[in-house]
Design an enzyme around this catalytic site. Structure first.
Site, PDB file in Angstrom:
ATOM      1  N   LYS A  61      29.533  36.153  35.647  1.00 38.09           N
ATOM      2  CA  LYS A  61      30.112  36.909  34.522  1.00 38.09           C
ATOM      3  C   LYS A  61      31.588  37.222  34.767  1.00 38.09           C
ATOM      4  O   LYS A  61      32.431  37.007  33.904  1.00 38.09           O
ATOM      5  CB  LYS A  61      29.341  38.232  34.310  1.00 38.09           C
ATOM      6  CG  LYS A  61      27.889  38.024  33.922  1.00 38.09           C
ATOM      7  CD  LYS A  61      27.185  39.344  33.652  1.00 38.09           C
ATOM      8  CE  LYS A  61      27.078  40.253  34.864  1.00 38.09           C
ATOM      9  NZ  LYS A  61      26.265  39.708  35.966  1.00 38.09           N
ATOM     10  N   THR A  62      31.872  37.714  35.963  1.00 42.09           N
ATOM     11  CA  THR A  62      33.255  38.058  36.267  1.00 42.09           C
ATOM     12  C   THR A  62      34.100  36.787  36.346  1.00 42.09           C
ATOM     13  O   THR A  62      35.251  36.755  35.912  1.00 42.09           O
ATOM     14  CB  THR A  62      33.326  38.855  37.589  1.00 42.09           C
ATOM     15  OG1 THR A  62      32.466  39.998  37.458  1.00 42.09           O
ATOM     16  CG2 THR A  62      34.726  39.320  37.888  1.00 42.09           C
ATOM     17  N   ASP A  76      34.333  43.919  31.566  1.00 44.47           N
ATOM     18  CA  ASP A  76      33.349  43.564  32.596  1.00 44.47           C
ATOM     19  C   ASP A  76      32.477  44.790  32.864  1.00 44.47           C
ATOM     20  O   ASP A  76      32.878  45.915  32.565  1.00 44.47           O
ATOM     21  CB  ASP A  76      34.090  43.154  33.884  1.00 44.47           C
ATOM     22  CG  ASP A  76      33.185  42.365  34.835  1.00 44.47           C
ATOM     23  OD1 ASP A  76      31.988  42.173  34.523  1.00 44.47           O
ATOM     24  OD2 ASP A  76      33.679  41.943  35.903  1.00 44.47           O
ATOM     25  N   GLU A  77      31.310  44.597  33.442  1.00 46.47           N
ATOM     26  CA  GLU A  77      30.394  45.714  33.743  1.00 46.47           C
ATOM     27  C   GLU A  77      30.144  46.554  32.492  1.00 46.47           C
ATOM     28  O   GLU A  77      30.162  47.787  32.527  1.00 46.47           O
ATOM     29  CB  GLU A  77      30.982  46.613  34.850  1.00 46.47           C
ATOM     30  CG  GLU A  77      31.401  45.894  36.117  1.00 46.47           C
ATOM     31  CD  GLU A  77      30.241  45.546  37.030  1.00 46.47           C
ATOM     32  OE1 GLU A  77      29.089  45.901  36.699  1.00 46.47           O
ATOM     33  OE2 GLU A  77      30.483  44.893  38.057  1.00 46.47           O
ATOM     34  N   GLN A 125      21.890  46.406  36.058  1.00 45.18           N
ATOM     35  CA  GLN A 125      22.826  47.001  37.008  1.00 45.18           C
ATOM     36  C   GLN A 125      23.480  48.261  36.457  1.00 45.18           C
ATOM     37  O   GLN A 125      24.545  48.669  36.919  1.00 45.18           O
ATOM     38  CB  GLN A 125      23.897  45.989  37.398  1.00 45.18           C
ATOM     39  CG  GLN A 125      23.333  44.813  38.175  1.00 45.18           C
ATOM     40  CD  GLN A 125      24.426  43.879  38.636  1.00 45.18           C
ATOM     41  OE1 GLN A 125      25.262  44.233  39.455  1.00 45.18           O
ATOM     42  NE2 GLN A 125      24.441  42.668  38.107  1.00 45.18           N
ATOM     43  N   ARG A 130      24.267  42.018  46.373  1.00 44.47           N
ATOM     44  CA  ARG A 130      25.632  41.805  46.884  1.00 44.47           C
ATOM     45  C   ARG A 130      25.633  40.725  47.966  1.00 44.47           C
ATOM     46  O   ARG A 130      26.685  40.211  48.331  1.00 44.47           O
ATOM     47  CB  ARG A 130      26.226  43.087  47.506  1.00 44.47           C
ATOM     48  CG  ARG A 130      26.388  44.301  46.601  1.00 44.47           C
ATOM     49  CD  ARG A 130      27.100  43.987  45.320  1.00 44.47           C
ATOM     50  NE  ARG A 130      26.143  43.719  44.256  1.00 44.47           N
ATOM     51  CZ  ARG A 130      26.439  43.011  43.158  1.00 44.47           C
ATOM     52  NH1 ARG A 130      27.633  42.523  42.968  1.00 44.47           N
ATOM     53  NH2 ARG A 130      25.536  42.792  42.227  1.00 44.47           N
TER      54      ARG A 130
HETATM   55  N1  ATP Z   1      30.068  27.489  38.000  1.00 40.36           N
HETATM   56  C1  ATP Z   1      30.277  27.972  39.226  1.00 40.36           C
HETATM   57  N2  ATP Z   1      30.579  27.160  40.244  1.00 40.36           N
HETATM   58  C2  ATP Z   1      30.797  27.645  41.492  1.00 40.36           C
HETATM   59  N3  ATP Z   1      30.724  28.930  41.820  1.00 40.36           N
HETATM   60  C3  ATP Z   1      30.424  29.814  40.857  1.00 40.36           C
HETATM   61  C4  ATP Z   1      30.180  29.376  39.515  1.00 40.36           C
HETATM   62  N4  ATP Z   1      29.895  30.487  38.786  1.00 40.36           N
HETATM   63  C5  ATP Z   1      29.970  31.532  39.632  1.00 40.36           C
HETATM   64  N5  ATP Z   1      30.290  31.144  40.867  1.00 40.36           N
HETATM   65  C6  ATP Z   1      30.454  32.002  42.058  1.00 40.36           C
HETATM   66  O1  ATP Z   1      29.311  32.836  42.196  1.00 40.36           O
HETATM   67  C7  ATP Z   1      29.668  34.128  42.686  1.00 40.36           C
HETATM   68  C8  ATP Z   1      29.186  35.196  41.733  1.00 40.36           C
HETATM   69  O2  ATP Z   1      29.967  35.182  40.533  1.00 40.36           O
HETATM   70  P1  ATP Z   1      30.442  36.487  39.813  1.00 40.36           P
HETATM   71  O3  ATP Z   1      30.889  37.504  40.795  1.00 40.36           O
HETATM   72  O4  ATP Z   1      31.358  36.106  38.723  1.00 40.36           O
HETATM   73  O5  ATP Z   1      29.017  36.964  39.216  1.00 40.36           O
HETATM   74  P2  ATP Z   1      28.696  38.208  38.319  1.00 40.36           P
HETATM   75  O6  ATP Z   1      27.760  37.750  37.283  1.00 40.36           O
HETATM   76  O7  ATP Z   1      29.950  38.839  37.879  1.00 40.36           O
HETATM   77  O8  ATP Z   1      27.932  39.141  39.361  1.00 40.36           O
HETATM   78  P3  ATP Z   1      27.681  40.724  39.304  1.00 40.36           P
HETATM   79  O9  ATP Z   1      26.600  40.924  38.293  1.00 40.36           O
HETATM   80  O10 ATP Z   1      27.221  41.082  40.667  1.00 40.36           O
HETATM   81  O11 ATP Z   1      28.965  41.350  38.894  1.00 40.36           O
HETATM   82  C9  ATP Z   1      31.167  34.116  42.853  1.00 40.36           C
HETATM   83  O12 ATP Z   1      31.484  33.810  44.179  1.00 40.36           O
HETATM   84  C10 ATP Z   1      31.602  33.000  41.906  1.00 40.36           C
HETATM   85  O13 ATP Z   1      32.838  32.435  42.265  1.00 40.36           O
HETATM   86 MG    MG Z   2      30.726  40.765  38.160  1.00 36.98          MG
END
Ligand code: ATP
Ligand code: MG
Length: 666
Positions: free
Chosen positions: A33-34, A210-211, A241, A603
């Site tokens: 997402k981020t 975000d969040e 979350q 995490r």
């Molecule tokens: N398509 C992709 N290819 C490679 N790596 C990815 C891809 N999508 C996400 N990632 C990697 O996966 C990890 C998690 O991504 P991210 O932090 O954006 O998730 P999130 O959904 O925001 O998590 P959270 O809910 O904990 O905030 C990061 O290291 C990100 O770079």
């Molecule tokens: Mg995130």
């Protein structure tokens, strides 16, 4: 040029490239997402959308900083006009530009919880609140709840209405705002002054949050007003979350968004890129015990048969020792980097033993979510000087420094000044000024002279800080002028070292200012924006001290959105997580506690360690502990309680030496 199709999966790609119209992404932990937000910003810049039209909001300063850094790396551009910030800093920025429309000065002060406490005490005194009712924590909660529409006046809390009104009136008179005001006031500006709203709508045409699950209703309304016209708003979040319901955040806002932006595009992200299979499976299983949630699928391609390690130890000292020693082992054996290790705790009071033990074992660490550097007495004293210099109507700051360092202005004089201020409805500073010329004043000439000197400092430095070269240098001169070091030596007569240590802290403070002032990315270094920055940073996380090469010791709340190769979760015990008080208040809080546990374990990228003590000292009392019931909500075959081996195999020793040799020959 970035190959968006290659670096994103098809759903992520759709989310990144759908930049017109509302977009809603509710997806599990680690699903990118981020990442979508950072790539989206980069994609917008590639599509020639000006930086100044883009606004990205998130929860903590650390998250905002990381997001910014990520966009900078992706685009390789100088991001001078892009706004990536927390809700509170964004609010502060709007107020800085527009607060004069509400009758405040642009150099307004931002009060932290300490200042708030002082002010509440003062208001309680003025309204003759019965001393038995003086429960600062409770009053703070009521004030905040009323201001942010979280609660209403009831028969029960009515006794505090007078204190509340005084509190609000004082803030205004002091040209000061509290944290809630950073959202309340901009929201008010938007709803009451259509041309101001229009101006910001024209500036921020593309908005991302975000969040989103932790956005309060008030924050939501504030952003909704901004987004309603252009309707380019993308929100991303995870209802699993949501961990701030006690602060008024509520994932109901996801439903509000669905109602307010019915034409939204909804995108699901189902692949987790963060964690290995074991961890993800355990997390999915755990969270499925919550009833009140959107069902989500989440899978990972990261195969792994490393189990989650559950470690039973005797007490909190053994727990901390295990963690410290094990960190050293994995740094050596697995070449783990310190900053890729997170040590998480549910509550602040678990930090002290861990911190001490890491220190003793020479494990470098940094602490987030604990007491901030900027909250130390000596640093706060200097900050109070700076605030008073910029905004002399800030009574709380003036009162803090009027006799610090001691200049012989006693309690009686201060009382007299306070009386004049109250009688005439003026600030303390104006009252001081009027006393100087009053003929019939009971204040002696010697004290008048002292007050004169005090005012001269405020005025002199007001001029200098606004007009002369280096801010840091000017502050050092101020510290010299007020003889702060001599004051410290006097205060700690028995122990010079403490005085020296405290003096070093304020010198470090001026060094931080200097670094900030000289930062080439900082286009407009003015003292007010620095003070705002630290008021905001001391709230949750301490961005000033963030450095690479250190283990992250933090609360679960502060770890939201972050990821580490190795995660240690300490205190996996009943009463700690789930937290006893939270459950006592309301048994349905168990779901929020489970979400906290979910945030903690998601995490981890590669390896998760959970530690449980048999006994623990809580508030000086030794208690028998039992393991957290959440442990039973994860599939048992994913967890092992065998001690992880600390020994190296011959092969590992060989590899280690080979690595070292290679490093030295490079
Ligand atoms: N398509 C992709 N290819 C490679 N790596 C990815 C891809 N999508 C996400 N990632 C990697 O996966 C990890 C998690 O991504 P991210 O932090 O954006 O998730 P999130 O959904 O925001 O998590 P959270 O809910 O904990 O905030 C990061 O290291 C990100 O770079
Ligand atoms: Mg995130």
């Amino acid at each position: 040029m970035i190959d968006y199709k290659k670096e994103l999966n098809p759903e992520q790609y759709q989310a990144v490239t759908t930049i017109q119209g509302p977009v809603l992404i509710i997806a599990g932990a680690g699903s990118g997402k981020t990442r979508v937000i950072t790539y989206r910003i980069s994609y917008m810049l590639d599509s020639h959308i000006p930086q100044k039209n883009i606004l990205a909001l998130t929860f903590t300063n650390k998250a905002a900083k990381e997001m910014w850094e990520r966009v900078r790396q992706l685009t390789g551009k100088k991001l001078t006009n892009l706004t990536v910030s927390t809700f509170h800093s964004f609010g502060a920025q709007i107020l800085r530009e527009k607060i004069h429309h509400l009758g405040y000065r642009p150099n307004f002060s931002i009060y932290d919880t300490q200042d708030q406490t002082e002010l509440i005490k003062q208001c309680a005194k003025e309204t003759n609140l019965h001393p038995e009712l003086l429960n600062i924590g409770l009053i703070k909660n009521i004030i905040s709840g009323i201001k942010t529409d979280r609660i209403q006046w009831t028969e029960e809390n009515e006794v505090y209405q007078q204190v509340f009104l005084e509190y609000q009136a004082h803030l205004k008179a002091y040209h000061a705002v509290d944290f809630d005001d950073l959202i309340v006031l901009p929201n008010k500006l938007f709803s009451e002054q259509p041309n101001i709203l229009e101006e910001y709508r024209n500036r921020y045409k593309y908005i991302m949050i975000d969040e989103f699950q932790d956005t309060s209703i008030l924050q939501y309304n504030f952003i909704k007003q901004l987004a309603e016209k252009n309707r380019n708003i993308c929100v991303v979040g995870d209802d699993d979350q949501s961990i701030y319901s006690w602060r008024g955040a509520n994932y109901q806002n996801i439903m509000l968004f669905e109602k307010d932006f019915p034409e939204r595009v909804e995108i699901k992200l189902e692949q987790n890129y963060r964690s290995v299979q074991t961890i993800l499976e355990a997390a999915n299983h755990l969270i499925s015990h919550n009833t009140n949630r959107k069902d989500k699928k989440l899978w990972t391609g990261k195969e792994d048969n490393n189990k989650i390690q559950l470690i039973f130890v005797d007490d909190e000292k053994k727990e901390a020792e295990f963690i410290a020693e094990h960190i050293r082992t994995i740094v050596l054996k697995e070449r783990a980097a310190y900053h890729q290790i997170g040590v998480l705790v549910r509550t602040n009071n678990l930090m002290a033993t861990l911190e001490n033990t890491l220190l003793q074992n020479n494990v470098p660490y940094k602490l987030s979510g604990g007491k901030s550097f900027f909250e130390r007495k000596e640093v706060k004293d200097i900050i109070a000087y700076l605030r008073a210099i910029l905004n002399p109507d800030d009574d709380i700051s003036i009162l803090r420094i009027i006799n610090t360092p001691k200049r012989g202005i006693g309690r009686q004089t201060i009382q007299h000044i306070g009386d004049i201020a109250t009688e005439q409805g003026i600030s303390i500073y104006s009252a001081i000024s009027s006393i100087r010329y009053a003929e019939d004043s009971p204040v002696s000439n010697t004290i008048k002279k002292t007050l004169d000197e005090f005012m001269a400092i405020i005025e002199d430095y007001n001029y200098r800080l606004n007009n002369t070269g280096s801010i840091a240098e000017t502050i050092r001169e101020l510290i010299d002028d007020i003889n702060y070091f001599e004051y410290l030596l006097g205060e700690y007569r028995d122990n010079d070292n403490i005085a020296r240590y405290k003096y070093q802290n304020i010198m470090l403070f001026t060094d931080l200012i200097e670094r900030w002032e000289k930062d080439p990315d900082n286009l407009n270094p003015n003292l007010w924006s620095y003070l705002t920055k630290i008021s905001l940073s001391s709230r949750e996380d301490n961005t000033e001290e963030s450095e690479k090469g250190k283990v992250n010791l933090m609360t679960i709340h502060a770890a939201k959105g972050l990821e580490f190769d190795h995660v240690f979760l300490a205190g996996v015990e009943d009463g700690i997580i789930p937290h006893q008080r939270a459950i006592e208040d309301d048994p349905s809080n168990i779901e929020e506690e489970r979400r906290l546990f979910y945030v903690a374990i998601t995490r981890a990228k590669q390896k998760l360690y959970l530690t449980t003590c048999k006994k623990r000292k809580i508030m000086r009392e030794e208690k028998e502990q039992t393991p957290s019931p959440f442990l039973e909500e994860m599939p048992q075959h994913l967890i092992t309680s065998e001690e992880p081996s600390q020994e190296m195999t011959e092969e590992e020793v060989d590899k280690l030496f080979a690595d070292l040799k290679k490093r030295f020959s490079e």
